[in-house]
Design an enzyme around this catalytic site. Sequence first.
Site, PDB file in Angstrom:
ATOM      1  N   ARG A 166      67.849  20.085  -1.360  1.00 57.55           N
ATOM      2  CA  ARG A 166      69.184  19.726  -0.863  1.00 57.55           C
ATOM      3  C   ARG A 166      70.215  19.557  -1.973  1.00 57.55           C
ATOM      4  O   ARG A 166      71.367  19.984  -1.828  1.00 57.55           O
ATOM      5  CB  ARG A 166      69.105  18.427  -0.062  1.00 57.55           C
ATOM      6  CG  ARG A 166      68.674  18.608   1.364  1.00 57.55           C
ATOM      7  CD  ARG A 166      68.672  17.281   2.089  1.00 57.55           C
ATOM      8  NE  ARG A 166      68.334  17.455   3.496  1.00 57.55           N
ATOM      9  CZ  ARG A 166      68.147  16.456   4.341  1.00 57.55           C
ATOM     10  NH1 ARG A 166      68.238  15.205   3.920  1.00 57.55           N
ATOM     11  NH2 ARG A 166      67.851  16.678   5.602  1.00 57.55           N
TER      12      ARG A 166
ATOM     13  N   GLU B 212      67.799   1.952   5.608  1.00 58.42           N
ATOM     14  CA  GLU B 212      68.614   2.529   4.531  1.00 58.42           C
ATOM     15  C   GLU B 212      69.265   1.479   3.648  1.00 58.42           C
ATOM     16  O   GLU B 212      69.640   1.759   2.517  1.00 58.42           O
ATOM     17  CB  GLU B 212      69.684   3.454   5.121  1.00 58.42           C
ATOM     18  CG  GLU B 212      70.320   4.356   4.088  1.00 58.42           C
ATOM     19  CD  GLU B 212      71.176   5.449   4.709  1.00 58.42           C
ATOM     20  OE1 GLU B 212      71.824   6.172   3.949  1.00 58.42           O
ATOM     21  OE2 GLU B 212      71.201   5.561   5.948  1.00 58.42           O
TER      22      GLU B 212
ATOM     23  N   SER C  40      62.492   8.908   5.765  1.00 58.77           N
ATOM     24  CA  SER C  40      63.148   7.627   6.018  1.00 58.77           C
ATOM     25  C   SER C  40      62.734   7.035   7.361  1.00 58.77           C
ATOM     26  O   SER C  40      62.676   5.812   7.510  1.00 58.77           O
ATOM     27  CB  SER C  40      64.673   7.800   5.969  1.00 58.77           C
ATOM     28  OG  SER C  40      65.055   8.877   6.801  1.00 58.77           O
ATOM     29  N   LEU C  41      62.447   7.883   8.337  1.00 60.80           N
ATOM     30  CA  LEU C  41      62.019   7.383   9.647  1.00 60.80           C
ATOM     31  C   LEU C  41      60.649   6.716   9.531  1.00 60.80           C
ATOM     32  O   LEU C  41      60.415   5.629  10.071  1.00 60.80           O
ATOM     33  CB  LEU C  41      61.968   8.525  10.662  1.00 60.80           C
ATOM     34  CG  LEU C  41      63.282   9.279  10.899  1.00 60.80           C
ATOM     35  CD1 LEU C  41      63.062  10.424  11.877  1.00 60.80           C
ATOM     36  CD2 LEU C  41      64.358   8.342  11.410  1.00 60.80           C
TER      37      LEU C  41
END
Length: 315
Positions: free
Chosen positions: A63, A146, A162-163
């Site tokens: 990314r 977060e 992140s989940l």
Amino acid sequence: AARAGALIADPEFVQFHPTAIAGPRDPAPLVTEALRGEGAILVNKAGQRFMAAIHADAELAPRDIVARAIFREIAAGRGAFLDARPALGDRFASAFPTVYENCMALGIDPARQAIPVAPAAHYHMGGIHVDARGRSSVEGLWACGEVASTGMHGANRLASNSLLEAIVFGARIAADIDGAVPEGRAASHIAPPVLGSAAATDAPFVSQLRQIMTAHVGVEREGEGLAHALTEIARLERAAGPANLFGNIATTAKLIAASAFAREESRGGHYRTDFAEPRAAFRHRTFVTLKEAERIAEAAIENAHAPQNEAQASA
């Protein structure tokens, strides 16, 4: 948390999603990476595909690399577009209905047109430093999601990690809190701060700060720009005063900018054009308090103004 003295970890590491729809929507809707996985390509307004010359994986590069490539095309005036017409065409609406609806709402038919895209701030790898149970350095303060920095992501983040992190740490925190406060005893005698909502008077300050952070603490950074950003953040803090929501926004911006200034290298989501490669001396995490960030900011501002002061003294 920072104002209460909590240790903050890795605030300079911000992930930018490469492909948000460039347009008037705020926040800009994201175009899922799955589109590139299906074969959509990135082109400039001349129709030239640019990722193949930058990375062996082209559009499927990490990314941060794709975000910087798009950022540079836009900065050079060539623009950036995600073209899904050859890969999807009329299948677009059924394959990616959410992206399709967002595009159509902005007057773009992605089955017939390339989608104008730009990088967008997406995920903060940094945050409140917590241990394996979600405990911060401030007694009685747990954090997950977060807002927290568990160290699970390092300098970058893979999609959806992140989940999993939130599920795991949410459960660990619940288990750690369970039974920590005896039954029948008040959980806390400290009243939480009243944050309220952003007042209309905050809007000009927020707008200015967004422009400063985008220009100097965004996809690409360098020392002089970071020092300028810290100067402007201090100016806006003085102008706005501390007793409002903007004070919290400015504090976060200061933590990010000061830590980015102190890390004189490029690593993961943090990219310095004046230190474009990773450096062994910085192969470690950042741990900083708000007071330490303020000291970094003050030194950066003073050094930035030193040549100007010397010139005025000579004159």
